[in-house]
Design a protein around this motif. Structure first.
Motif, PDB file in Angstrom:
ATOM      1  N   LEU A  79     -65.518   5.030 -14.434  1.00 52.23           N
ATOM      2  CA  LEU A  79     -65.849   6.640 -14.761  1.00 52.23           C
ATOM      3  C   LEU A  79     -66.824   6.641 -15.516  1.00 52.23           C
ATOM      4  O   LEU A  79     -67.308   7.749 -15.837  1.00 52.23           O
ATOM      5  CB  LEU A  79     -64.195   7.510 -15.446  1.00 52.23           C
ATOM      6  CG  LEU A  79     -63.518   7.251 -14.300  1.00 52.23           C
ATOM      7  CD1 LEU A  79     -62.143   8.132 -14.391  1.00 52.23           C
ATOM      8  CD2 LEU A  79     -63.698   7.936 -12.644  1.00 52.23           C
ATOM      9  N   TYR A 113     -55.145  10.214  -7.336  1.00 54.88           N
ATOM     10  CA  TYR A 113     -55.970  10.920  -7.474  1.00 54.88           C
ATOM     11  C   TYR A 113     -56.205  11.816  -7.503  1.00 54.88           C
ATOM     12  O   TYR A 113     -56.943  12.743  -8.853  1.00 54.88           O
ATOM     13  CB  TYR A 113     -56.485  10.844  -6.044  1.00 54.88           C
ATOM     14  CG  TYR A 113     -57.602  11.761  -5.946  1.00 54.88           C
ATOM     15  CD1 TYR A 113     -59.112  11.534  -6.361  1.00 54.88           C
ATOM     16  CD2 TYR A 113     -57.709  13.271  -4.730  1.00 54.88           C
ATOM     17  CE1 TYR A 113     -60.243  12.205  -6.038  1.00 54.88           C
ATOM     18  CE2 TYR A 113     -58.652  13.814  -4.993  1.00 54.88           C
ATOM     19  CZ  TYR A 113     -59.920  13.154  -5.310  1.00 54.88           C
ATOM     20  OH  TYR A 113     -60.735  14.266  -5.732  1.00 54.88           O
ATOM     21  N   PHE A 114     -55.239  12.922  -8.054  1.00 55.53           N
ATOM     22  CA  PHE A 114     -55.305  14.312  -8.149  1.00 55.53           C
ATOM     23  C   PHE A 114     -54.761  14.187  -9.784  1.00 55.53           C
ATOM     24  O   PHE A 114     -55.280  15.063 -10.418  1.00 55.53           O
ATOM     25  CB  PHE A 114     -53.861  15.169  -7.104  1.00 55.53           C
ATOM     26  CG  PHE A 114     -54.776  15.194  -6.312  1.00 55.53           C
ATOM     27  CD1 PHE A 114     -55.406  15.819  -5.467  1.00 55.53           C
ATOM     28  CD2 PHE A 114     -54.254  15.049  -5.322  1.00 55.53           C
ATOM     29  CE1 PHE A 114     -56.209  16.315  -4.478  1.00 55.53           C
ATOM     30  CE2 PHE A 114     -54.719  15.404  -4.375  1.00 55.53           C
ATOM     31  CZ  PHE A 114     -55.874  16.103  -3.210  1.00 55.53           C
ATOM     32  N   SER A 129     -54.824  11.666 -11.389  1.00 61.49           N
ATOM     33  CA  SER A 129     -56.457  11.126 -12.695  1.00 61.49           C
ATOM     34  C   SER A 129     -57.390  11.742 -12.231  1.00 61.49           C
ATOM     35  O   SER A 129     -58.074  12.577 -13.900  1.00 61.49           O
ATOM     36  CB  SER A 129     -56.822   9.933 -12.169  1.00 61.49           C
ATOM     37  OG  SER A 129     -57.024  10.230 -10.688  1.00 61.49           O
ATOM     38  N   ARG A 130     -58.028  13.072 -11.344  1.00 63.02           N
ATOM     39  CA  ARG A 130     -58.226  13.649 -11.283  1.00 63.02           C
ATOM     40  C   ARG A 130     -57.949  15.224 -12.592  1.00 63.02           C
ATOM     41  O   ARG A 130     -58.824  15.678 -13.299  1.00 63.02           O
ATOM     42  CB  ARG A 130     -59.147  14.621 -10.516  1.00 63.02           C
ATOM     43  CG  ARG A 130     -60.351  15.386 -10.435  1.00 63.02           C
ATOM     44  CD  ARG A 130     -61.013  15.867  -9.406  1.00 63.02           C
ATOM     45  NE  ARG A 130     -59.270  16.999  -8.916  1.00 63.02           N
ATOM     46  CZ  ARG A 130     -59.981  18.149  -7.455  1.00 63.02           C
ATOM     47  NH1 ARG A 130     -60.908  17.066  -6.287  1.00 63.02           N
ATOM     48  NH2 ARG A 130     -59.218  18.834  -7.171  1.00 63.02           N
ATOM     49  N   VAL A 134     -61.072  14.867 -16.060  1.00 65.08           N
ATOM     50  CA  VAL A 134     -62.518  15.280 -15.275  1.00 65.08           C
ATOM     51  C   VAL A 134     -61.814  17.473 -15.850  1.00 65.08           C
ATOM     52  O   VAL A 134     -61.091  17.866 -15.110  1.00 65.08           O
ATOM     53  CB  VAL A 134     -61.879  15.481 -13.846  1.00 65.08           C
ATOM     54  CG1 VAL A 134     -63.415  16.413 -13.392  1.00 65.08           C
ATOM     55  CG2 VAL A 134     -62.647  14.211 -13.305  1.00 65.08           C
ATOM     56  N   GLU A 185     -65.317  20.948 -13.627  1.00 65.73           N
ATOM     57  CA  GLU A 185     -65.218  20.787 -11.474  1.00 65.73           C
ATOM     58  C   GLU A 185     -66.201  20.626 -11.071  1.00 65.73           C
ATOM     59  O   GLU A 185     -66.962  20.004  -9.607  1.00 65.73           O
ATOM     60  CB  GLU A 185     -64.505  22.336 -11.488  1.00 65.73           C
ATOM     61  CG  GLU A 185     -65.496  23.165 -11.065  1.00 65.73           C
ATOM     62  CD  GLU A 185     -65.256  24.394 -10.648  1.00 65.73           C
ATOM     63  OE1 GLU A 185     -65.609  25.408 -10.064  1.00 65.73           O
ATOM     64  OE2 GLU A 185     -63.983  25.028 -10.889  1.00 65.73           O
ATOM     65  N   HIS A 216     -68.016  17.902 -12.071  1.00 67.85           N
ATOM     66  CA  HIS A 216     -68.321  16.800 -12.502  1.00 67.85           C
ATOM     67  C   HIS A 216     -66.979  16.264 -11.310  1.00 67.85           C
ATOM     68  O   HIS A 216     -66.926  14.829 -10.518  1.00 67.85           O
ATOM     69  CB  HIS A 216     -67.462  16.048 -13.593  1.00 67.85           C
ATOM     70  CG  HIS A 216     -67.859  16.291 -14.978  1.00 67.85           C
ATOM     71  ND1 HIS A 216     -69.939  15.799 -15.362  1.00 67.85           N
ATOM     72  CD2 HIS A 216     -68.153  17.053 -15.986  1.00 67.85           C
ATOM     73  CE1 HIS A 216     -70.246  16.607 -16.211  1.00 67.85           C
ATOM     74  NE2 HIS A 216     -69.213  17.230 -16.475  1.00 67.85           N
ATOM     75  N   PHE A 217     -66.507  17.105  -9.981  1.00 65.22           N
ATOM     76  CA  PHE A 217     -65.359  16.723  -9.101  1.00 65.22           C
ATOM     77  C   PHE A 217     -66.322  15.716  -8.279  1.00 65.22           C
ATOM     78  O   PHE A 217     -65.940  14.782  -7.939  1.00 65.22           O
ATOM     79  CB  PHE A 217     -65.297  17.992  -8.913  1.00 65.22           C
ATOM     80  CG  PHE A 217     -63.806  18.490  -9.329  1.00 65.22           C
ATOM     81  CD1 PHE A 217     -62.835  17.854 -10.777  1.00 65.22           C
ATOM     82  CD2 PHE A 217     -63.430  19.272  -8.505  1.00 65.22           C
ATOM     83  CE1 PHE A 217     -62.489  18.420 -10.905  1.00 65.22           C
ATOM     84  CE2 PHE A 217     -61.946  20.080  -9.475  1.00 65.22           C
ATOM     85  CZ  PHE A 217     -62.074  19.582 -10.441  1.00 65.22           C
ATOM     86  N   PHE A 222     -66.973  12.669  -9.891  1.00 66.77           N
ATOM     87  CA  PHE A 222     -65.545  11.672 -10.167  1.00 66.77           C
ATOM     88  C   PHE A 222     -64.918  11.195  -8.353  1.00 66.77           C
ATOM     89  O   PHE A 222     -64.405  10.239  -8.688  1.00 66.77           O
ATOM     90  CB  PHE A 222     -64.105  12.279 -10.967  1.00 66.77           C
ATOM     91  CG  PHE A 222     -62.958  12.078 -10.598  1.00 66.77           C
ATOM     92  CD1 PHE A 222     -62.525  10.885 -11.577  1.00 66.77           C
ATOM     93  CD2 PHE A 222     -62.199  12.374  -9.569  1.00 66.77           C
ATOM     94  CE1 PHE A 222     -60.820  10.875 -11.841  1.00 66.77           C
ATOM     95  CE2 PHE A 222     -60.756  10.916  -9.529  1.00 66.77           C
ATOM     96  CZ  PHE A 222     -60.358  10.821 -10.616  1.00 66.77           C
ATOM     97  N   ASP A 223     -65.499  11.541  -7.472  1.00 64.41           N
ATOM     98  CA  ASP A 223     -64.714  11.433  -6.089  1.00 64.41           C
ATOM     99  C   ASP A 223     -65.656   9.871  -6.012  1.00 64.41           C
ATOM    100  O   ASP A 223     -64.763   8.801  -5.200  1.00 64.41           O
ATOM    101  CB  ASP A 223     -65.291  12.241  -4.985  1.00 64.41           C
ATOM    102  CG  ASP A 223     -63.901  13.765  -5.482  1.00 64.41           C
ATOM    103  OD1 ASP A 223     -63.018  13.409  -6.071  1.00 64.41           O
ATOM    104  OD2 ASP A 223     -64.578  14.434  -4.646  1.00 64.41           O
ATOM    105  N   PHE A 281     -64.024   6.756  -8.142  1.00 66.01           N
ATOM    106  CA  PHE A 281     -62.913   7.347  -7.557  1.00 66.01           C
ATOM    107  C   PHE A 281     -62.884   5.794  -6.106  1.00 66.01           C
ATOM    108  O   PHE A 281     -62.668   4.588  -6.307  1.00 66.01           O
ATOM    109  CB  PHE A 281     -62.052   8.100  -7.343  1.00 66.01           C
ATOM    110  CG  PHE A 281     -60.378   8.206  -6.834  1.00 66.01           C
ATOM    111  CD1 PHE A 281     -59.578   7.949  -8.332  1.00 66.01           C
ATOM    112  CD2 PHE A 281     -59.907   7.457  -5.868  1.00 66.01           C
ATOM    113  CE1 PHE A 281     -58.161   7.570  -8.141  1.00 66.01           C
ATOM    114  CE2 PHE A 281     -58.668   7.314  -5.676  1.00 66.01           C
ATOM    115  CZ  PHE A 281     -57.979   7.259  -7.064  1.00 66.01           C
TER     116      PHE A 281
END
Length: 139
Positions: free
Chosen positions: A9, A46-47, A49-50, A54, A57, A59-60, A63-64, A67
Motif C-alpha cells: 500500500l 477488504y472492507f 482493511s479499507r 484509507v 475516499e 484514495h479508494f 487501494f483497490d 489490494f
C-alpha cells in the motif's frame, strides 16, 4: 504476510500510517472478522482493511488496485475438490448439531447424507445465505 501488504500500500503511494496498520491488526485480533465472527472471507478483510487504512475516499481506487495486486488468486489457494475426512466432519457435526438433527442424520445414514450434500453442491450455482435447502452461511 500483512506487513508486506502494508508495504504494498505504501509503494502504491497511499498515505497509510503505522497507527492505521496497528488498528487493522487490533481489529483482526479482536476477531471483528474471522473465526470468531459469522463470516470469514477476503471480501470482509477488504472492507475492514479499507475502512481502517484509507482515510480519504479519493484514495479508494489506489487501494483497490493495490489490494487486488497483492491478494490476486488468494481465494483459490484452497482445493475444494478434495474429500473432507469423514471423522473430521463427524466431530464438527457432533459439536454443532442438536440432538434432533443428529437423530435425523443417523436415520438417513452418513453415505446418503454425503451423496445429498454432493448433489446440492453440484446443483448450486450462486452464494446462498439462509434458507433450508442450499449450502451457505445459514442454510
Amino acid at each position: 504476510m500483512l506487513i508486506d501488504f502494508f508495504y504494498t500500500l505504501r509503494a502504491a503511494k497511499l498515505p497509510v500510517s503505522v497507527k492505521e496498520y496497528l488498528t487493522l491488526l487490533e481489529a483482526l485480533q479482536a476477531q471483528v472478522i474471522g473465526p470468531g465472527s459469522d463470516a470469514c472471507s477476503l471480501d470482509d478483510f477488504y472492507f475492514l482493511s479499507r475502512i481502517t487504512l484509507v482515510k480519504d475516499e479519493k484514495h479508494f481506487d489506489k487501494f483497490d488496485r493495490a489490494f487486488g495486486a497483492y491478494f490476486k488468486g488468494v481465494e483459490m489457494l484452497t482445493d475444494f475438490t478434495k474429500e473432507v475426512p469423514l471423522d473430521w466432519l463427524e466431530k464438527i457435526l457432533q459439536k454443532e448439531l442438536t440432538a434432533e438433527q443428529k437423530a435425523a442424520i443417523e436415520k438417513m445414514g452418513w453415505d446418503e447424507l454425503m451423496e445429498t450434500l454432493k448433489k446440492r453442491l453440484e446443483e448450486q450455482k450462486e452464494r446462498h445465505e439462509g434458507g433450508n435447502k442450499w449450502i451457505g452461511t445459514g442454510g
